[in-house]
Design a protein around this motif. Structure first.
Motif, mmCIF file in Angstrom:
data_model
loop_
_atom_site.group_PDB
_atom_site.id
_atom_site.type_symbol
_atom_site.label_atom_id
_atom_site.label_comp_id
_atom_site.label_asym_id
_atom_site.label_seq_id
_atom_site.Cartn_x
_atom_site.Cartn_y
_atom_site.Cartn_z
ATOM 1 N N CYS A 1 19.906 -15.334 17.121
ATOM 2 C CA CYS A 1 21.036 -15.744 17.950
ATOM 3 C C CYS A 1 21.552 -14.606 18.805
ATOM 4 O O CYS A 1 22.314 -14.824 19.738
ATOM 5 N N LYS B 1 30.314 -25.100 19.673
ATOM 6 C CA LYS B 1 30.109 -23.719 20.121
ATOM 7 C C LYS B 1 28.646 -23.322 19.998
ATOM 8 O O LYS B 1 27.829 -24.072 19.482
ATOM 9 N N ARG B 2 28.353 -22.106 20.488
ATOM 10 C CA ARG B 2 27.048 -21.518 20.206
ATOM 11 C C ARG B 2 26.879 -21.419 18.698
ATOM 12 O O ARG B 2 27.842 -21.153 17.991
ATOM 13 N N GLY B 3 25.651 -21.569 18.216
ATOM 14 C CA GLY B 3 25.416 -21.468 16.779
ATOM 15 C C GLY B 3 25.355 -20.034 16.316
ATOM 16 O O GLY B 3 24.274 -19.537 15.983
ATOM 17 N N TRP B 4 26.481 -19.377 16.304
ATOM 18 C CA TRP B 4 26.531 -18.004 15.800
ATOM 19 C C TRP B 4 27.039 -18.017 14.364
ATOM 20 O O TRP B 4 28.182 -18.428 14.118
ATOM 21 N N ILE C 1 18.676 -21.566 14.376
ATOM 22 C CA ILE C 1 19.754 -20.899 13.643
ATOM 23 C C ILE C 1 20.801 -21.894 13.161
ATOM 24 O O ILE C 1 21.525 -21.624 12.199
ATOM 25 N N CYS C 2 20.892 -23.063 13.787
ATOM 26 C CA CYS C 2 21.895 -24.037 13.364
ATOM 27 C C CYS C 2 21.582 -24.646 12.000
ATOM 28 O O CYS C 2 22.398 -25.381 11.442
#
Lengths: 156, 446
Positions: free
Chosen positions: B366, B186-189, B172-173
Motif C-alpha cells: 500500500c 478510504k484507501r486501504g491503508w 491489501i484490503c
C-alpha cells in the motif's frame, strides 16, 4: 459530460443512504461513474468529489489506489489476465502474448476498433483453473494460447 | 486413505446448482441452527465456538472464539464483517463457498451476529468476484423475505442486517484493518494496532472480522456441539480444512479434508500426483506469502501447528546456518495460511517463481511503510535480474538482507508476506539462485 447525470446521482444517493456518511460512498460513487462512462476522467473525478464534499486530491488518492478503478480510457470490453504465481507456473506468459497478438494492442491500450483493453491483474483467485482470465464479468480458465482468439470473438 | 473418509461438511453442496435456492437450502435442514441458536444465550454460543477450537481460515489461524472475546462486554453498536476479499495468490475457496452455498454463509453470519450482539453487518467481497456477488445478493434478499434477516429475526426481537460491499481491486484490503478503512470509503491503508478492531473497528465501533470459511462452520458447531467439531480436527485445530490445490497437478481443485493428511497425501492421493508423470520439487503450503517446502519435507500434516513446529521442516534462514528470528528467538518453518497450496514440478525455475511472487507483493504494497514500499521494490528489481541470469555477485545475500529488513518492521503483515517466501526460497533452493548468478560470467569467459 463532466456534471453527474441524474441516473448517476440517483445510484450514488442509494449508496449514501445505507452508509453513516457521504464520504464512505466514495469508492461506490467512482464505480458508478465508471459503469456509466467506462472510465473516470479528471472532470468526472472532480464532479464526484464535489458531490461527496471531498477534495479532488483526496478522491484521486482513493481512485488511484484500487486496481479496478480506471483512470485511463478502456475499450468496451475489459480483459483482466491473472498475472500471479499459480497462473504463471501454468504458462500465463504465452496466454498474454497470444492476447496481445490477437488484439494488436499492448496491455493497457485500447484496440483501434475501441472494442478491448487488456490489463494484467494481480491474482484473480481462480488458481485451480489457471491460466485464468476475465472478460467483463465472465471468468475463463484454464485458457490455452490457442483459445484466445475464439474467446474474444464472443465479445463483439 | 482419504477417499474413504466423508469429510465434506461445508462443501457438501459443491456442484449442486439448486442448493443456493432458499427453499432447497431449507429442505436440506438450512436455517434450523439459526432457530436453535436464537433459543440459546449469546454467551453460550460464544463459549461453544471457543471450545470448538475453530481457527480463522483467512490466513492467520487465530482462534475465533478468542477473537470474539476481545469485544468489550459493555460494547454497543457492534459490527460483524465477513472478510470475503479472498486475494492471497493460490487461494480460491471462499469464492466457491459463496457461489454454491450462500445461505450457509448467511446462517453462520446471522448466528455469529446474534452471539456478538451485532445489528449491522457487512460482507466485503472482492471486486473481481462478479459471478458470486449477485448470488449472495439474491440470497440476502430471500433471507429478508423469510425473516432470517430484518428488524425482528424469526420473531425473536433480534435485529440483524447484512449489506454486501464490493471491493475495487486491492490485495491489501484482505488485511482486516485495511478492509475497514476501505469500507469507510478510504484507501486501504492498514491501521496501527492497538486499538484492535474488536475495540475500535469500522466507523469507530467494535468490529469482529471473520473469514467466509470460518463463518460457514458456525451452524455445524451449533448443531453438533463443540466437542464434535474439535474431534474432527487435531490438537488445537478444530474442524476440517479446505485446501485449494493448484499448480502442476493431475487434478487441481478445492477439497475439504481432514487436517491430518500430509502434504504428500494431498498431492498423490487427492490430486492424482504431479502432472506429466513428473516429480514434485516445491510446494507453497498456504498462499504465496508462506515459506515454501522442498520435496523432502512433504510428510508433515497440513495442520496449523504441525506446519509451524514439525522438525522435519527446515527453519527459514537469513544466511546459511543463521536462522531467521520471528522475534524472541522464535524460528519460522512455515504455516497453513489460507489453504492455498501451490505445487511445482521438477522442471520449475525457482528463482523465476520467486521473482513472480515478489512482484505481486511489490505491486500490492500500500506504500504506507517505508521498509515494505521500498523493500519490495528493491526485492522485485533484484529478484527479476537474478531470474533473468543478470544477477550480480552478492545479490543472493542482498535479497536476504532486504527481506530480513522488511520483516517485523511494518504496520501490517504484508511485509512478512513479501519477506518470508524470499527467505524461504533462498533457504531451500539457494544453489539455484547462485547458479543463475554464476552462469553468464562463465559464458562470457568461454
Amino acid at each position: 459530460m463532466a456534471a453527474l447525470s441524474s441516473a448517476e446521482r440517483a445510484e450514488i444517493d442509494a449508496e449514501i443512504a445505507i452508509l453513516p456518511d457521504a464520504r464512505s460512498a466514495s469508492i461506490e460513487a467512482l464505480k458508478t461513474v465508471q459503469r456509466h462512462r467506462r472510465w473516470i476522467d479528471d472532470d468526472a473525478l472532480g464532479a464526484v468529489a464535489e458531490y461527496l464534499d471531498l477534495s479532488k486530491h483526496e478522491l484521486e488518492a482513493i481512485a488511484s489506489f484500487y486496481n479496478l478503478l480506471f483512470r485511463k480510457p478502456v475499450g468496451r470490453h475489459v480483459v483482466l489476465v491473472c498475472d500471479s504465481v499459480s497462473c504463471w507456473i501454468l504458462g500465463n506468459e504465452a496466454v498474454k502474448q497470444a492476447l496481445e497478438d490477437s488484439l494488436g494492442a499492448a496491455f493497457g491500450e485500447v484496440t483501434r476498433d475501441d472494442r478491448f483493453t487488456a490489463l494484467p491483474m494481480q491474482c484473480l483467485g481462480a488458481c485451480d483453473r489457471g491460466p485464468a482470465l476475465m472478460i467483463d464479468e465472465d471468468l475463463h480458465g484454464p485458457v490455452q494460447p490457442a483459445d484466445v482468439s475464439e474467446l474474444l470473438r464472443r465479445y463483439p | 486413505m482419504p477417499a474413504d473418509v466423508d469429510t465434506k461438511i461445508i462443501t457438501r453442496q459443491f456442484g449442486n446448482e439448486e442448493a443456493k435456492n432458499i427453499e432447497v437450502y431449507e429442505s436440506l435442514g438450512g436455517y434450523r441452527q439459526l432457530r436453535r441458536a436464537l433459543g440459546m444465550k449469546p454467551e453460550d454460543i460464544k463459549a461453544e465456538v471457543k471450545a470448538s477450537n475453530l481457527r480463522g481460515r483467512g490466513g492467520a489461524g487465530f482462534p475465533t472464539g478468542v477473537k470474539w472475546g476481545f469485544v468489550p462486554a459493555d460494547a454497543e453498536d457492534v459490527y460483524l464483517v465477513c472478510n470475503a476479499d479472498e486475494s492471497e495468490p493460490g487461494t480460491c475457496k471462499d469464492r466457491e463457498l459463496m457461489y454454491w452455498d450462500p445461505h450457509q454463509l448467511l446462517e453462520g453470519m446471522i448466528i455469529s451476529a446474534y452471539a456478538l450482539g451485532a445489528r449491522n453487518n457487512y460482507i466485503y467481497i472482492r471486486g473481481e468476484m462478479m459471478r458470486e456477488t449477485p448470488v449472495l445478493e439474491k440470497a440476502i434478499a430471500d433471507a429478508y423475505e423469510r425473516r432470517y434477516l430484518g428488524e425482528d429475526v424469526l420473531g425473536s426481537g433480534f435485529a440483524c442486517h447484512i449489506t454486501v460491499h464490493r471491493g475495487a481491486g486491492a490485495y491489501i484490503c484482505g488485511e482486516e484493518t485495511a478492509l475497514l478503512e476501505s469500507l469507510e470509503g478510504k484507501r486501504g491503508w492498514p491501521r496501527l494496532k492497538p486499538p484492535f478492531p474488536a475495540v475500535v473497528g469500522v466507523f469507530g465501533k467494535p468490529t469482529v472480522v471473520n473469514n467466509v470459511e470460518t463463518l460457514c462452520n458456525i451452524p455445524y458447531i451449533v448443531e453438533h456441539g463443540s466437542q464434535w467439531f474439535a474431534d474432527l480436527g487435531v490438537g488445537r485445530s478444530g474442524g476440517t480444512r479446505i485446501v485449494c490445490m493448484s499448480g502442476h497437478l493431475e487434478r487441481p481443485g478445492v477439497y475439504e479434508l481432514p487436517m491430518t493428511l500430509t502434504m504428500r497425501q494431498l498431492i498423490d492421493d487427492v490430486c492424482g500426483g504431479i502432472w506429466k508423470g513428473r516429480e514434485v520439487k516445491c510446494v507453497i503450503p498456504g498462499g504465496s506469502s508462506m515459506p515454501p517446502m522442498s520435496a523432502d519435507e512433504l510428510d508433515v500434516p497440513c495442520e496449523f501447528d504441525a506446519l509451524m513446529t514439525d522438525e522435519r521442516i527446515k527453519p527459514v534462514e537469513v544466511a546459511p546456518g543463521v536462522p531467521f528470528d520471528m522475534g524472541g528467538g522464535k524460528e519460522l518453518r512455515t504455516m497453513a495460511g489460507s489453504g492455498g497450496i501451490m505445487v511445482m514440478d521438477d522442471h520449475t525455475d525457482i528463482p523465476a517463481v520467486c521473482a513472480r511472487v515478489v512482484e505481486f507483493y511489490h505491486h500490492e504494497s500500500c506504500g504506507q511503510c517505508t521498509p515494505c514500499r521500498e523493500g519490495t521494490g528493491w526485492l522485485a528489481k533484484i529478484s527479476h535480474r537474478v531470474a533473468k541470469g543478470e544477477g550480480r555477485p552478492g545479490d543472493v545475500d542482498l535479497m536476504a538482507s532486504i527481506a530480513d529488513g522488511i520483516a517485523g518492521n511494518t504496520i501490517c503483515a504484508l511485509g512478512e508476506a513479501a519477506a518470508w517466501p524470499v527467505l524461504g526460497f533462498l533457504t531451500k533452493f539457494r544453489a539455484e539462485f547462485e547458479a543463475k548468478i554464476k552462469a553468464p560470467k562463465e559464458g562470457a569467459a568461454a
